[in-house]
Write a protein that holds these residues in place. Structure first.
Motif, PDB file in Angstrom:
ATOM      1  N   ILE A  97       0.848  -1.206   0.000  1.00  0.00           N
ATOM      2  CA  ILE A  97       0.000   0.000   0.000  1.00  0.00           C
ATOM      3  C   ILE A  97       0.882   1.255   0.000  1.00  0.00           C
ATOM      4  CG2 ILE A  97      -1.667   1.329   1.381  1.00  0.00           C
ATOM      5  CD1 ILE A  97      -2.855  -1.383   2.252  1.00  0.00           C
ATOM      6  N   ALA A  98       1.909   1.221   0.827  1.00  0.00           N
ATOM      7  CA  ALA A  98       2.804   2.388   0.905  1.00  0.00           C
ATOM      8  C   ALA A  98       3.499   2.650  -0.433  1.00  0.00           C
ATOM      9  CB  ALA A  98       3.846   2.167   2.002  1.00  0.00           C
ATOM     10  N   ASN A  99       3.750   1.570  -1.168  1.00  0.00           N
ATOM     11  CA  ASN A  99       4.459   1.701  -2.443  1.00  0.00           C
ATOM     12  C   ASN A  99       3.570   2.129  -3.602  1.00  0.00           C
ATOM     13  OD1 ASN A  99       7.251   1.216  -2.206  1.00  0.00           O
ATOM     14  ND2 ASN A  99       6.811  -0.909  -1.676  1.00  0.00           N
ATOM     15  N   TYR A 100       2.263   2.100  -3.381  1.00  0.00           N
ATOM     16  CA  TYR A 100       1.344   2.395  -4.482  1.00  0.00           C
ATOM     17  C   TYR A 100       1.104   3.898  -4.568  1.00  0.00           C
ATOM     18  CZ  TYR A 100      -2.672   1.928  -7.576  1.00  0.00           C
ATOM     19  OH  TYR A 100      -3.533   2.037  -8.638  1.00  0.00           O
ATOM     20  N   SER A 101       1.716   4.506  -5.565  1.00  0.00           N
ATOM     21  CA  SER A 101       1.723   5.974  -5.605  1.00  0.00           C
ATOM     22  C   SER A 101       0.396   6.586  -6.020  1.00  0.00           C
ATOM     23  CB  SER A 101       2.820   6.456  -6.541  1.00  0.00           C
ATOM     24  OG  SER A 101       2.624   5.859  -7.805  1.00  0.00           O
ATOM     25  N   ASP A 102      -0.494   5.772  -6.605  1.00  0.00           N
ATOM     26  CA  ASP A 102      -1.745   6.334  -7.112  1.00  0.00           C
ATOM     27  C   ASP A 102      -2.645   6.866  -5.991  1.00  0.00           C
ATOM     28  OD1 ASP A 102      -2.794   6.810  -9.705  1.00  0.00           O
ATOM     29  OD2 ASP A 102      -4.512   5.584  -9.143  1.00  0.00           O
ATOM     30  N   PHE A 103      -2.508   6.330  -4.789  1.00  0.00           N
ATOM     31  CA  PHE A 103      -3.345   6.822  -3.675  1.00  0.00           C
ATOM     32  C   PHE A 103      -3.087   8.308  -3.432  1.00  0.00           C
ATOM     33  CE2 PHE A 103      -2.992   2.245  -2.040  1.00  0.00           C
ATOM     34  CZ  PHE A 103      -4.177   1.878  -2.653  1.00  0.00           C
ATOM     35  N   ALA A 104      -1.820   8.689  -3.513  1.00  0.00           N
ATOM     36  CA  ALA A 104      -1.468  10.095  -3.272  1.00  0.00           C
ATOM     37  C   ALA A 104      -2.100  10.984  -4.339  1.00  0.00           C
ATOM     38  CB  ALA A 104       0.042  10.261  -3.273  1.00  0.00           C
ATOM     39  N   ARG A 105      -2.102  10.490  -5.576  1.00  0.00           N
ATOM     40  CA  ARG A 105      -2.695  11.243  -6.681  1.00  0.00           C
ATOM     41  C   ARG A 105      -4.184  11.483  -6.423  1.00  0.00           C
ATOM     42  NH1 ARG A 105      -4.505  10.400 -11.763  1.00  0.00           N
ATOM     43  NH2 ARG A 105      -4.673   8.147 -11.550  1.00  0.00           N
ATOM     44  N   ARG A 106      -4.818  10.551  -5.731  1.00  0.00           N
ATOM     45  CA  ARG A 106      -6.249  10.654  -5.414  1.00  0.00           C
ATOM     46  C   ARG A 106      -6.505  11.446  -4.133  1.00  0.00           C
ATOM     47  NH1 ARG A 106      -8.841   9.378  -9.893  1.00  0.00           N
ATOM     48  NH2 ARG A 106      -8.307   7.349 -10.713  1.00  0.00           N
ATOM     49  N   GLY A 107      -5.437  11.940  -3.541  1.00  0.00           N
ATOM     50  CA  GLY A 107      -5.619  12.755  -2.338  1.00  0.00           C
ATOM     51  C   GLY A 107      -5.445  11.997  -1.026  1.00  0.00           C
ATOM     52  N   PHE A 108      -4.977  10.749  -1.125  1.00  0.00           N
ATOM     53  CA  PHE A 108      -4.730   9.978   0.103  1.00  0.00           C
ATOM     54  C   PHE A 108      -3.212   9.937   0.312  1.00  0.00           C
ATOM     55  CE2 PHE A 108      -8.714   8.574  -1.665  1.00  0.00           C
ATOM     56  CZ  PHE A 108      -9.555   8.581  -0.568  1.00  0.00           C
ATOM     57  N   ALA A 109      -2.738  10.811   1.176  1.00  0.00           N
ATOM     58  CA  ALA A 109      -1.295  10.935   1.362  1.00  0.00           C
ATOM     59  C   ALA A 109      -0.834  10.003   2.476  1.00  0.00           C
ATOM     60  CB  ALA A 109      -0.949  12.380   1.698  1.00  0.00           C
ATOM     61  N   ILE A 110       0.027   9.052   2.118  1.00  0.00           N
ATOM     62  CA  ILE A 110       0.567   8.140   3.130  1.00  0.00           C
ATOM     63  C   ILE A 110       1.660   8.911   3.871  1.00  0.00           C
ATOM     64  CG2 ILE A 110       1.617   5.883   3.564  1.00  0.00           C
ATOM     65  CD1 ILE A 110      -0.872   5.377   1.894  1.00  0.00           C
ATOM     66  N   LYS A 111       1.368   9.235   5.113  1.00  0.00           N
ATOM     67  CA  LYS A 111       2.279  10.102   5.866  1.00  0.00           C
ATOM     68  C   LYS A 111       3.285   9.322   6.694  1.00  0.00           C
ATOM     69  CE  LYS A 111       0.646  14.220   4.856  1.00  0.00           C
ATOM     70  NZ  LYS A 111       1.448  15.150   4.077  1.00  0.00           N
ATOM     71  N   ALA A 112       2.866   8.144   7.169  1.00  0.00           N
ATOM     72  CA  ALA A 112       3.776   7.381   8.039  1.00  0.00           C
ATOM     73  C   ALA A 112       3.354   5.923   8.057  1.00  0.00           C
ATOM     74  CB  ALA A 112       3.737   7.956   9.453  1.00  0.00           C
ATOM     75  N   ILE A 113       4.302   5.074   8.414  1.00  0.00           N
ATOM     76  CA  ILE A 113       4.025   3.631   8.493  1.00  0.00           C
ATOM     77  C   ILE A 113       4.742   3.063   9.724  1.00  0.00           C
ATOM     78  CG2 ILE A 113       5.767   3.304   6.641  1.00  0.00           C
ATOM     79  CD1 ILE A 113       4.145   0.725   5.873  1.00  0.00           C
ATOM     80  N   PHE A 114       4.047   2.223  10.448  1.00  0.00           N
ATOM     81  CA  PHE A 114       4.556   1.748  11.749  1.00  0.00           C
ATOM     82  C   PHE A 114       4.593   0.227  11.806  1.00  0.00           C
ATOM     83  CE2 PHE A 114       2.792   5.902  12.300  1.00  0.00           C
ATOM     84  CZ  PHE A 114       3.658   6.532  13.175  1.00  0.00           C
ATOM     85  N   ASP A 115       5.555  -0.296  12.565  1.00  0.00           N
ATOM     86  CA  ASP A 115       5.614  -1.751  12.772  1.00  0.00           C
ATOM     87  C   ASP A 115       6.282  -2.035  14.122  1.00  0.00           C
ATOM     88  OD1 ASP A 115       5.169  -4.185  10.525  1.00  0.00           O
ATOM     89  OD2 ASP A 115       6.337  -4.765  12.290  1.00  0.00           O
ATOM     90  N   ILE A 116       6.114  -3.288  14.562  1.00  0.00           N
ATOM     91  CA  ILE A 116       6.773  -3.650  15.822  1.00  0.00           C
ATOM     92  C   ILE A 116       8.131  -4.319  15.596  1.00  0.00           C
ATOM     93  CG2 ILE A 116       4.986  -3.920  17.615  1.00  0.00           C
ATOM     94  CD1 ILE A 116       4.649  -6.814  16.618  1.00  0.00           C
ATOM     95  N   LYS A 117       8.376  -4.823  14.393  1.00  0.00           N
ATOM     96  CA  LYS A 117       9.607  -5.591  14.159  1.00  0.00           C
ATOM     97  C   LYS A 117      10.812  -4.666  14.047  1.00  0.00           C
ATOM     98  CE  LYS A 117       7.865  -9.645  11.777  1.00  0.00           C
ATOM     99  NZ  LYS A 117       7.330  -9.982  10.465  1.00  0.00           N
ATOM    100  N   PRO A 118      11.803  -4.844  14.936  1.00  0.00           N
ATOM    101  CA  PRO A 118      12.976  -3.959  14.932  1.00  0.00           C
ATOM    102  C   PRO A 118      13.689  -3.959  13.581  1.00  0.00           C
ATOM    103  CG  PRO A 118      13.017  -5.435  16.836  1.00  0.00           C
ATOM    104  CD  PRO A 118      11.875  -5.858  15.997  1.00  0.00           C
TER     105      PRO A 118
END
Ligand code: NAI
Length: 232
Positions: A97-118
């Motif tokens: 999802i983070a890699n899919y740039s079309d979301f940003a074009r549609r106005g959905f800006a991926i601002k941050a991504i979180f995980d527990i795995k170090p």
């Protein structure tokens, strides 16, 4: 008061929006409901009915102005404003999802991504660095994202959804197979690719049955013709 629009209509709007976007790119200025219906495989009367819900953007003898209809549907869908999205869970799906740039074009800006795995922390995907989930609370409280995309493991889904909601998030894009129980003012959109595949499987079977029935009918008709010819 705003008119209540059926969920079936709302479900069709993104498709109208997508087609109109394509027409707009091809610099098509106007389109009749008949042409739109042929392209989209929806009846012209369905299109008129759907769009009448919003006061009807068409004009008799002119059809629809593509740019205007595109903009208005965009407004109805809330696409005229940017949505800030955080992804929780940077596994296969979260990273895709983070890699899919079309979301940003549609106005959905991926601002941050979180995980527990170090081992994932600090890795860059789609132009954003994966952060530790320990930073999530502070991030949500200060940056106030609009949407949390939930792509954690099933077991963690309910807890993470409850957490982000308690920190102020009002919309969840839920990819996990967990049915979330959240306060009524929180909107949830569940995405299930497997359900889509099951519908595909159903349609494959239905099409197969149709072909088989047609074959049986053909054989029966031939047999009837042959026996009629023999009687003559
Ligand atoms: P994955 O195992 O590759 O990724 C899950 C990630 O979540 C892992 O990196 C894990 O470290 C992280 N995680 C676990 N607990 C966390 C927490 N509390 N906070 C932050 N990160 C956490 O799994 P995959 O394939 O990416 O799937 C993710 C979810 O999406 C699963 O629940 C899966 O069932 C679901 N899924 C849904 C699909 C759909 O059609 N809706 C299709 C494929 C998967």
């Amino acid at each position: 008061m705003q008119k209540v629009i059926s969920t079936a209509v709302i479900r069709r709007l993104p498709r109208y929006y997508r087609y109109l976007g394509e027409l707009r790119q091809k610099e098509v200025v106007r389109i009749s409901s008949k042409e739109l219906s042929e392209r989209m495989n929806v009846t012209a009367s369905q299109i008129r009915q759907d769009l009448n819900n919003f006061g009807g953007f068409g004009q008799q003898g002119y059809g629809y102005n593509v740019e205007y209809l595109y903009t208005e549907i965009g407004k109805i869908l809330g696409l005229d404003q940017e949505h800030k999205v955080v992804i929780i869970g940077a596994g296969n799906l979260g990273q895709a999802i983070a890699n899919y740039s079309d979301f940003a074009r549609r106005g959905f800006a991926i601002k941050a991504i979180f995980d527990i795995k170090p081992e994932l922390i600090g890795k860059e995907v789609g132009g954003v660095k994966i952060r530790s989930v320990s930073e999530l609370k502070n991030y949500v409280l200060t940056e106030k994202p609009d949407i949390a995309a939930l792509t954690v493991t099933k077991e963690q889904a309910a807890k993470m959804a409850n957490d982000v909601v308690s920190w102020g998030i009002k919309a969840i894009w839920n990819f996990t197979p967990t049915e979330l129980r959240l306060p009524k003012d929180v909107v949830v959109e569940n995405v299930h690719l497997t359900e889509s595949l099951m519908r595909l499987s159903y349609n494959i079977r239905a099409a197969q049955e149709k072909r088989e029935n047609e074959m049986v009918q053909q054989i029966a008709a031939e047999a009837e013709r042959e026996s009629a010819a023999a009687e003559e």
